[in-house]
Motif scaffolding. Structure first.
Motif, PDB file in Angstrom:
ATOM      1  N   ARG A 157     -19.364  42.746 -44.317  1.00 42.99           N
ATOM      2  CA  ARG A 157     -18.562  41.386 -44.487  1.00 42.99           C
ATOM      3  C   ARG A 157     -17.356  41.722 -45.319  1.00 42.99           C
ATOM      4  NH1 ARG A 157     -23.590  38.011 -47.572  1.00 42.99           N
ATOM      5  NH2 ARG A 157     -25.240  38.619 -46.118  1.00 42.99           N
ATOM      6  N   GLU A 158     -16.519  40.836 -44.950  1.00 45.02           N
ATOM      7  CA  GLU A 158     -15.005  40.942 -45.512  1.00 45.02           C
ATOM      8  C   GLU A 158     -15.083  40.783 -46.931  1.00 45.02           C
ATOM      9  OE1 GLU A 158     -12.378  38.677 -42.199  1.00 45.02           O
ATOM     10  OE2 GLU A 158     -13.896  37.274 -43.141  1.00 45.02           O
ATOM     11  N   ASP A 159     -13.957  41.165 -47.722  1.00 41.93           N
ATOM     12  CA  ASP A 159     -13.510  40.830 -49.028  1.00 41.93           C
ATOM     13  C   ASP A 159     -13.562  39.118 -49.073  1.00 41.93           C
ATOM     14  OD1 ASP A 159     -13.823  43.040 -50.485  1.00 41.93           O
ATOM     15  OD2 ASP A 159     -11.727  43.481 -49.845  1.00 41.93           O
ATOM     16  N   ILE A 160     -13.818  38.475 -50.051  1.00 42.92           N
ATOM     17  CA  ILE A 160     -13.485  37.018 -50.208  1.00 42.92           C
ATOM     18  C   ILE A 160     -12.133  36.956 -50.332  1.00 42.92           C
ATOM     19  CG2 ILE A 160     -14.113  34.930 -51.697  1.00 42.92           C
ATOM     20  CD1 ILE A 160     -16.621  36.611 -52.666  1.00 42.92           C
ATOM     21  N   HIS A 161     -11.529  35.935 -49.413  1.00 40.78           N
ATOM     22  CA  HIS A 161     -10.194  35.644 -49.283  1.00 40.78           C
ATOM     23  C   HIS A 161      -9.734  34.511 -48.911  1.00 40.78           C
ATOM     24  CE1 HIS A 161     -11.559  36.563 -45.270  1.00 40.78           C
ATOM     25  NE2 HIS A 161     -10.606  36.093 -44.714  1.00 40.78           N
ATOM     26  N   ASN A 162      -8.382  34.061 -48.942  1.00 41.91           N
ATOM     27  CA  ASN A 162      -7.990  32.787 -48.335  1.00 41.91           C
ATOM     28  C   ASN A 162      -6.723  33.368 -47.360  1.00 41.91           C
ATOM     29  OD1 ASN A 162      -5.797  33.489 -49.916  1.00 41.91           O
ATOM     30  ND2 ASN A 162      -6.394  31.841 -51.549  1.00 41.91           N
ATOM     31  N   HIS A 163      -5.810  32.230 -46.792  1.00 37.10           N
ATOM     32  CA  HIS A 163      -5.098  32.565 -45.942  1.00 37.10           C
ATOM     33  C   HIS A 163      -3.578  32.020 -46.161  1.00 37.10           C
ATOM     34  CE1 HIS A 163      -7.452  34.434 -42.395  1.00 37.10           C
ATOM     35  NE2 HIS A 163      -8.400  34.124 -43.252  1.00 37.10           N
ATOM     36  N   ARG A 164      -2.610  32.198 -45.353  1.00 42.22           N
ATOM     37  CA  ARG A 164      -1.298  31.841 -45.813  1.00 42.22           C
ATOM     38  C   ARG A 164      -1.171  30.439 -45.326  1.00 42.22           C
ATOM     39  NH1 ARG A 164       3.606  34.770 -44.384  1.00 42.22           N
ATOM     40  NH2 ARG A 164       2.428  35.498 -42.548  1.00 42.22           N
ATOM     41  N   ALA A 222     -13.375  29.303 -57.219  1.00 46.32           N
ATOM     42  CA  ALA A 222     -12.876  30.001 -58.358  1.00 46.32           C
ATOM     43  C   ALA A 222     -13.685  29.263 -59.474  1.00 46.32           C
ATOM     44  CB  ALA A 222     -11.556  30.096 -58.592  1.00 46.32           C
ATOM     45  N   ARG A 223     -14.037  30.054 -60.467  1.00 48.81           N
ATOM     46  CA  ARG A 223     -14.667  29.131 -61.911  1.00 48.81           C
ATOM     47  C   ARG A 223     -14.391  30.085 -63.068  1.00 48.81           C
ATOM     48  NH1 ARG A 223     -20.595  28.191 -61.628  1.00 48.81           N
ATOM     49  NH2 ARG A 223     -20.404  27.953 -63.792  1.00 48.81           N
ATOM     50  N   GLY A 224     -14.499  29.366 -64.357  1.00 49.73           N
ATOM     51  CA  GLY A 224     -14.158  30.252 -65.264  1.00 49.73           C
ATOM     52  C   GLY A 224     -15.318  31.196 -66.031  1.00 49.73           C
ATOM     53  N   ASP A 225     -16.486  30.909 -65.624  1.00 45.87           N
ATOM     54  CA  ASP A 225     -17.465  31.670 -66.297  1.00 45.87           C
ATOM     55  C   ASP A 225     -18.593  31.777 -65.160  1.00 45.87           C
ATOM     56  OD1 ASP A 225     -18.368  28.920 -66.762  1.00 45.87           O
ATOM     57  OD2 ASP A 225     -18.862  28.876 -68.529  1.00 45.87           O
ATOM     58  N   GLY A 226     -19.748  32.562 -65.437  1.00 48.30           N
ATOM     59  CA  GLY A 226     -20.633  32.541 -64.504  1.00 48.30           C
ATOM     60  C   GLY A 226     -20.397  33.197 -63.148  1.00 48.30           C
ATOM     61  N   GLY A 227     -21.288  32.958 -62.222  1.00 53.30           N
ATOM     62  CA  GLY A 227     -20.907  33.317 -60.988  1.00 53.30           C
ATOM     63  C   GLY A 227     -21.017  34.965 -60.705  1.00 53.30           C
ATOM     64  N   ILE A 228     -20.115  35.250 -59.713  1.00 51.07           N
ATOM     65  CA  ILE A 228     -19.893  36.718 -59.269  1.00 51.07           C
ATOM     66  C   ILE A 228     -18.862  37.054 -59.837  1.00 51.07           C
ATOM     67  CG2 ILE A 228     -19.591  37.988 -57.267  1.00 51.07           C
ATOM     68  CD1 ILE A 228     -20.664  35.745 -55.499  1.00 51.07           C
ATOM     69  N   GLU A 229     -18.773  38.240 -60.507  1.00 49.32           N
ATOM     70  CA  GLU A 229     -17.651  39.043 -61.052  1.00 49.32           C
ATOM     71  C   GLU A 229     -16.805  39.574 -59.933  1.00 49.32           C
ATOM     72  OE1 GLU A 229     -17.561  41.777 -64.392  1.00 49.32           O
ATOM     73  OE2 GLU A 229     -19.406  40.628 -65.208  1.00 49.32           O
ATOM     74  N   ALA A 230     -15.477  39.598 -60.113  1.00 50.96           N
ATOM     75  CA  ALA A 230     -14.726  40.184 -59.046  1.00 50.96           C
ATOM     76  C   ALA A 230     -13.260  40.493 -59.671  1.00 50.96           C
ATOM     77  CB  ALA A 230     -14.501  39.180 -57.830  1.00 50.96           C
ATOM     78  N   PRO A 248      -9.128  39.993 -63.567  1.00 55.52           N
ATOM     79  CA  PRO A 248     -10.540  39.885 -63.387  1.00 55.52           C
ATOM     80  C   PRO A 248     -10.724  38.232 -62.739  1.00 55.52           C
ATOM     81  CG  PRO A 248     -10.215  39.828 -65.803  1.00 55.52           C
ATOM     82  CD  PRO A 248      -8.902  40.387 -65.067  1.00 55.52           C
ATOM     83  N   ALA A 249     -11.867  37.847 -62.201  1.00 52.12           N
ATOM     84  CA  ALA A 249     -12.160  36.611 -61.714  1.00 52.12           C
ATOM     85  C   ALA A 249     -13.567  36.242 -61.627  1.00 52.12           C
ATOM     86  CB  ALA A 249     -11.217  36.235 -60.403  1.00 52.12           C
ATOM     87  N   ARG A 250     -14.086  35.144 -61.477  1.00 46.17           N
ATOM     88  CA  ARG A 250     -15.286  34.627 -61.240  1.00 46.17           C
ATOM     89  C   ARG A 250     -15.357  33.875 -60.354  1.00 46.17           C
ATOM     90  NH1 ARG A 250     -19.545  36.577 -64.611  1.00 46.17           N
ATOM     91  NH2 ARG A 250     -18.845  37.831 -66.291  1.00 46.17           N
ATOM     92  N   LEU A 251     -16.273  33.915 -59.291  1.00 44.16           N
ATOM     93  CA  LEU A 251     -16.647  32.987 -57.960  1.00 44.16           C
ATOM     94  C   LEU A 251     -17.838  32.540 -58.032  1.00 44.16           C
ATOM     95  CD1 LEU A 251     -14.679  35.303 -55.406  1.00 44.16           C
ATOM     96  CD2 LEU A 251     -13.581  33.209 -56.751  1.00 44.16           C
ATOM     97  N   ARG A 252     -18.145  31.194 -57.423  1.00 41.08           N
ATOM     98  CA  ARG A 252     -19.417  30.759 -57.321  1.00 41.08           C
ATOM     99  C   ARG A 252     -19.369  30.412 -55.610  1.00 41.08           C
ATOM    100  NH1 ARG A 252     -21.624  25.628 -56.298  1.00 41.08           N
ATOM    101  NH2 ARG A 252     -19.402  24.598 -56.402  1.00 41.08           N
ATOM    102  N   LEU A 253     -20.467  30.812 -55.035  1.00 42.30           N
ATOM    103  CA  LEU A 253     -20.873  30.567 -53.706  1.00 42.30           C
ATOM    104  C   LEU A 253     -21.349  29.155 -53.513  1.00 42.30           C
ATOM    105  CD1 LEU A 253     -21.499  31.500 -50.861  1.00 42.30           C
ATOM    106  CD2 LEU A 253     -23.902  31.930 -51.683  1.00 42.30           C
ATOM    107  N   VAL A 266      -7.066  37.860 -52.545  1.00 42.29           N
ATOM    108  CA  VAL A 266      -8.423  38.627 -52.192  1.00 42.29           C
ATOM    109  C   VAL A 266      -9.018  39.007 -53.368  1.00 42.29           C
ATOM    110  CG1 VAL A 266      -8.941  40.785 -51.170  1.00 42.29           C
ATOM    111  CG2 VAL A 266      -7.088  39.625 -50.106  1.00 42.29           C
ATOM    112  N   PHE A 267     -10.456  38.864 -53.190  1.00 46.77           N
ATOM    113  CA  PHE A 267     -11.575  39.186 -54.350  1.00 46.77           C
ATOM    114  C   PHE A 267     -12.382  40.017 -53.786  1.00 46.77           C
ATOM    115  CE2 PHE A 267      -9.588  34.938 -54.955  1.00 46.77           C
ATOM    116  CZ  PHE A 267      -9.538  34.627 -56.218  1.00 46.77           C
ATOM    117  N   THR A 268     -12.581  41.048 -54.701  1.00 48.03           N
ATOM    118  CA  THR A 268     -13.537  42.190 -54.351  1.00 48.03           C
ATOM    119  C   THR A 268     -14.438  42.458 -55.673  1.00 48.03           C
ATOM    120  OG1 THR A 268     -13.929  44.401 -53.415  1.00 48.03           O
ATOM    121  CG2 THR A 268     -11.879  43.918 -54.747  1.00 48.03           C
ATOM    122  N   ALA A 269     -15.870  42.658 -55.270  1.00 45.88           N
ATOM    123  CA  ALA A 269     -16.660  43.163 -56.432  1.00 45.88           C
ATOM    124  C   ALA A 269     -16.876  44.626 -56.040  1.00 45.88           C
ATOM    125  CB  ALA A 269     -17.986  42.409 -56.388  1.00 45.88           C
TER     126      ALA A 269
END
Length: 244
Positions: free
Chosen positions: A102-109, A128-136, A157-162, A209-212
């Motif tokens: 699987r790729e890193d979580i990302h967006n495009h230009r 993207a979210r402020g708390d909970g979810g996936i640490e990245a 650091p960041a947190r993401l929600r699927l 780009v976000f990676t855990a």
């Protein structure tokens, strides 16, 4: 092989320009990109385009410089470089390739659209979210001046929600605005081919780009194909598109 004198390359360029150059940014542009990549990815039409390019039509030198084997185990083959607005690529995932993770979580230009020509692709969308979810860890990714290498700058650091998981079989198309966070991967041992379009006049300066999986290197090199390898990859793709 019938090279058709560059007619398919010219027709693809004209379709990209006529359908997309007048499309407003936003939802209409995303819908138009999906429609165009679906039309160009129709089995017979894509086969004719790739067969023509495999004969050396178009710009093999320029396209080879922007084509490479991705670390995740698939070939990124530039088919049509229509100026700063449109880049049309074929992505070929090899059967049993060891790198097809699987790729890193990302967006495009810019706006993107992908049509699954054969095989199957999975994709996840994230918010993207402020708390909970996936640490990245978040990085800002730029293209290096004078090369195709990626430059990655840590951005904290960041947190993401699927938010969505999709499974796309042959004949499916999806299209996303540039900022949409996602990752995609091939989940089948059979070869998978997608036709991938990036389009839009308003291109973001960097991607996110976000990676855990731990820290990234500051520079991720791309090794472009030379012209013989590029043409050989196109010929292999022709044979794959002709197979049942």
């Amino acid at each position: 092989m019938d090279c058709m004198g560059g007619r398919q390359v010219l027709a693809a360029r004209r379709l990209l320009e006529s359908a997309l150059d007048g499309a407003p940014a936003g939802r209409d542009e995303v819908a138009a990109a999906g429609a165009v990549v679906g039309e160009l990815g129709a089995p017979g039409r894509l086969l004719e385009l790739v067969a023509e390019l495999a004969c050396g039509e178009g710009d093999p030198e320029g396209c080879a410089r922007l084509s490479y084997r991705h670390v995740l185990g698939f070939d990124k083959l530039l088919l049509v470089d229509a100026g700063p607005r449109h880049m049309l690529r074929a992505h070929l995932w090899h059967a049993g390739a060891g790198g097809t993770g699987r790729e890193d979580i990302h967006n495009h230009r810019s706006t993107l659209a992908s049509h699954i020509v054969r095989g199957r692709l999975c994709m996840e969308l994230y918010e993207a979210r402020g708390d909970g979810g996936i640490e990245a860890t978040r990085y800002e990714e730029f293209l290096a001046d004078g090369s195709a290498d990626w430059l990655l700058t840590p951005a904290g650091p960041a947190r993401l929600r699927l938010s969505h998981t999709g499974h796309y079989a042959a004949g499916s198309t999806y299209a996303l605005p540039a900022h949409t966070l996602h990752r995609a991967w091939c989940d089948t041992e059979a070869p998978t081919v997608t036709l991938f379009l990036e389009t839009g006049a308003e291109r973001r300066r960097h991607t996110d780009v976000f990676t855990a999986a731990g820290p990234h290197a500051g520079t991720v090199p791309k090794q472009p194909l030379d012209v013989p390898d590029y043409l050989a990859a196109l010929n292999d793709l022709v044979e794959l598109l002709r197979s049942p």
